[in-house]
Design an enzyme around this catalytic site. Structure first.
Site, PDB file in Angstrom:
ATOM      1  N   ASP A  26      -1.219   3.897  -3.768  1.00 49.93           N
ATOM      2  CA  ASP A  26      -2.433   4.415  -3.116  1.00 49.93           C
ATOM      3  C   ASP A  26      -2.822   5.470  -2.139  1.00 49.93           C
ATOM      4  O   ASP A  26      -3.701   6.441  -2.473  1.00 49.93           O
ATOM      5  CB  ASP A  26      -3.182   3.027  -2.635  1.00 49.93           C
ATOM      6  CG  ASP A  26      -4.239   1.928  -3.046  1.00 49.93           C
ATOM      7  OD1 ASP A  26      -4.791   1.747  -3.551  1.00 49.93           O
ATOM      8  OD2 ASP A  26      -3.861   1.367  -1.954  1.00 49.93           O
ATOM      9  N   LYS A  77      -4.734  -7.343  -0.482  1.00 51.47           N
ATOM     10  CA  LYS A  77      -3.440  -6.410  -1.035  1.00 51.47           C
ATOM     11  C   LYS A  77      -2.158  -6.568   0.404  1.00 51.47           C
ATOM     12  O   LYS A  77      -1.339  -6.294  -0.148  1.00 51.47           O
ATOM     13  CB  LYS A  77      -3.642  -4.776   0.251  1.00 51.47           C
ATOM     14  CG  LYS A  77      -4.609  -4.394  -1.082  1.00 51.47           C
ATOM     15  CD  LYS A  77      -4.615  -2.987  -0.577  1.00 51.47           C
ATOM     16  CE  LYS A  77      -5.491  -2.534  -2.216  1.00 51.47           C
ATOM     17  NZ  LYS A  77      -5.680  -0.735  -1.967  1.00 51.47           N
ATOM     18  N   ILE A 114     -13.272   9.218  -0.333  1.00 56.23           N
ATOM     19  CA  ILE A 114     -12.507   8.481  -1.417  1.00 56.23           C
ATOM     20  C   ILE A 114     -13.773   7.762  -1.900  1.00 56.23           C
ATOM     21  O   ILE A 114     -12.706   6.992  -3.630  1.00 56.23           O
ATOM     22  CB  ILE A 114     -11.592   8.092  -0.749  1.00 56.23           C
ATOM     23  CG1 ILE A 114     -12.036   6.703   0.479  1.00 56.23           C
ATOM     24  CG2 ILE A 114     -10.268   8.736  -0.427  1.00 56.23           C
ATOM     25  CD1 ILE A 114     -10.673   5.474  -0.124  1.00 56.23           C
TER      26      ILE A 114
END
Ligand code: ATR
Length: 279
Positions: free
Chosen positions: A100, A64, A219
């Site tokens: 995100d 990322k 999550i």
């Protein structure tokens, strides 16, 4: 449409299934290719993505940040977070975004709109990449407090400057401090991989003092019902499961690629069945 995902390991990614459902919703044909890439193959995969003439792709762990040097343009929101999970390709130009944090925010808001009325208090557990996007998004929403607790407290302290508003209060806490003050929070979010399959018995902190009207969110979505959520549920608190964040970050990415609106509701039970089947 030609879409894809770069990361490692991603063999069992659910994103191809999710994006096929979105393609069907807008009546488009398309592919979503898994580019599972070890770090020594990264350049090679980048070349392949260029040759394959994709319309866009997702980026996941551990690339990322790495991907950011390959972009022609960077969305300011992704630049501030310092991570990109979605690349849109327009006329050969690579533009980086991050869905995100907003994905998480949309997921929690759609299930628990009451958390967005009044000045609520939030506790984030963990200070890694996932926590970063979530903290960034939450510190810009209308909360009274967004605290971060982490095993390595310095990493929680490092995230605090991402909160640039003077409206939302933020502190870095140890897990012990967090455990002793869980009753002070309206929303508690578990953002680490603790409790993820196969270590399903692990739990980041005890929730024994949590209030019944608190929302406890994890999550981790494999398993859907983590040990952490299970304790919250038994106490009578509300729970928020991790697969909804997965769906919303995918929805936001897909909307950037297709410039069409899609909904996650038709995918929910299908994804839950797949996840339960994997347990
Ligand atoms: P991601 O990008 O998925 O968030 P990461 O950046 O490696 O992953 O961050 C991992 C997070 O999980 C960190 O907050 C890490 O705590 P430390 O900063 O102290 O390392 C946390 N974490 C991972 N394993 C943990 C464990 N067994 N107990 C407590 N925290 C853990």
């Amino acid at each position: 449409m030609k879409l894809g995902l770069i990361g490692y390991p991603i063999k069992h990614s659910l994103s191809p299934w999710i994006h096929q459902q979105f393609l069907q919703q807008i009546d488009r044909n398309g592919t979503y290719v898994i580019y599972e890439t070890k770090s020594e193959q990264f350049q090679e995969t980048i070349k392949k993505i260029q040759e394959d003439k994709l319309d866009g792709f997702n980026v996941t762990v551990p690339y990322k940040q790495t991907i950011m040097t390959y972009l022609d343009e960077l969305d300011p929101y992704a630049a501030e977070i310092g991570a990109v999970n979605t690349v849109v390709i327009q006329n050969g130009k690579w533009i980086g975004y991050n869905t995100d944090g907003t994905g998480y925010l949309t997921a929690i808001e759609s299930q628990f709109p009451r958390l967005f009325n009044g000045e609520k208090r939030v506790l984030i557990l963990g200070a890694g990449g996932a926590a970063r996007g979530i903290f960034y998004a939450l510190s810009r929403a209308s909360f009274h407090t967004v605290d971060i607790a982490n095993r390595t407290i310095e990493k929680a302290t490092d995230l605090l400057p991402l909160n640039i508003t003077d409206k939302v209060n933020s502190r870095a806490l140890s897990f012990q401090e967090a455990e002793e003050s869980v009753q002070d929070y309206n929303l508690i979010i578990q953002t680490t991989s603790v409790g993820m399959k196969p270590a399903v018995k692990e739990q980041i902190i005890s929730l024994q003092y949590v209030n019944k009207d608190t929302v406890v969110s994890d999550i981790v979505y494999q398993p859907l019902m983590t040990q952490f959520l299970s304790e919250a549920y038994q106490i009578g608190a509300s729970i928020h499961q991790g697969h909804t964040m997965l769906l919303y970050q995918a929805k936001l990415a897909f909307q950037l690629w297709s410039e069409r609106e899609v909904t996650i509701e038709p995918l929910l039970t299908g994804l839950e069945d797949i996840l339960k089947g994997n347990e």
